[in-house]
Enzyme design. Sequence first.
Site, mmCIF file in Angstrom:
data_model
loop_
_atom_site.group_PDB
_atom_site.id
_atom_site.type_symbol
_atom_site.label_atom_id
_atom_site.label_comp_id
_atom_site.label_asym_id
_atom_site.label_seq_id
_atom_site.Cartn_x
_atom_site.Cartn_y
_atom_site.Cartn_z
ATOM 1 N N LYS A 88 42.582 -56.594 -56.353
ATOM 2 C CA LYS A 88 42.144 -55.352 -55.722
ATOM 3 C C LYS A 88 43.375 -54.600 -55.253
ATOM 4 C CE LYS A 88 38.071 -53.444 -54.574
ATOM 5 N NZ LYS A 88 36.820 -53.490 -55.367
ATOM 6 N N GLY A 188 23.508 -45.670 -47.128
ATOM 7 C CA GLY A 188 24.577 -45.177 -47.982
ATOM 8 C C GLY A 188 24.023 -44.734 -49.320
ATOM 9 N N GLY A 190 25.622 -42.702 -51.652
ATOM 10 C CA GLY A 190 26.709 -42.086 -52.398
ATOM 11 C C GLY A 190 26.617 -42.442 -53.866
ATOM 12 N N VAL A 192 26.659 -45.180 -55.665
ATOM 13 C CA VAL A 192 25.748 -46.243 -56.092
ATOM 14 C C VAL A 192 24.358 -46.068 -55.489
ATOM 15 C CG1 VAL A 192 25.321 -48.734 -56.063
ATOM 16 C CG2 VAL A 192 27.638 -47.876 -56.427
#
Length: 364
Positions: A88, A188, A190, A192
């Site tokens: 990452k 959330g 957004g 996804v």
Amino acid sequence: MTEMTDGVLHTLFRTEQGGHEQVVLCQDRATGLKAVIAIHSTALGPALGGTRFHAYASDGEAVLDALNLARGMSYKNALAGLDHGGGKAVIIGDPDILKSEELLLAYGRFVESLGGRYVTACDVGTYVADMDVVARETRWATGRSPENGGAGDSSVLTSYGVFQGMRASAQHLWGDPTLRDRKVAVAGVGKVGRHLVEHLLEDGAEVVITDVRRESVQEILDRHPGRVTAAFDTDSLIRTEGLDIYAPCALGGALNDASVPVLTAKVVCGAANNQLAHPGVEKDLADRGILYAPDYVVNAGGVIQVADELHGFDFDRCKAKASKIFDTTLAIFTRAKEDGIPPAAAADRIAEQRMADARGVVAV
């Protein structure tokens, strides 16, 4: 040595989790780039994981986030059946202020310098257009646009995989994989979360949403008048009466000492990474009788998609692989019941065994 530095070094070197193979600190003064690339494991193949662009409270916090996210990618890729280890990257700063073409190109040069040990993609704060720029300096950038040889937005299959995890949770808990007439809360909406809402509505679920961006909430309410309701914030969302499933789809740490005791949902299954705020939260969920579908299992659709780019992207092939998240999630619930442990621990054991087998060692 500060407490934060001690924490970073402990996370980096702790042997009980195998440690991290490599951590690269990247700086380009001309563009203001400060980035951390963390490679947790290459036991199964080149490390694969997205690039997060975020304004961290401190550089130490950014390093810790990169380390934790990289480890999570090792487990995610292992359980997704990919021939990739975990890595990452984080770029430190406010993307609305700092992001520029020159900065992304500089970042691409750092990725290229690793010679393929790390393959990057999109994450919070980075998008397909950004990966197109990064790819001008490295062949190890995925999540590019179709016009530039990529697969496009990986959130499409990420949401599909989460939906499959929800179906598996419903099968395990209620004996039926449908979400029809189930009340599902999505925190959330957004990249996804908005796709997940579509899957849920198509399956006949009752959906409640929230997001810190009020315009994102309003967009969904306008698109589905009378079919979706909104909560003021996450705290009120998780306290909604009659919830069947809670889907955290924003940043990590959603399951913590404050949220778990007041959750009304019977299942937690969402797209956010690192949902468990600290070790022990998975037991708190189990003690309350809440079924937890491990985040890195159910949100693997996106990484399945970007991994496929390296071999010539085929959407149908990727969707078939993402569909298997249903079977993997069910297998984890079965293993958890057999071993008398929470699903998160069962998922870790299965992933660790696959990585150990690749290294030719015995998992502990």
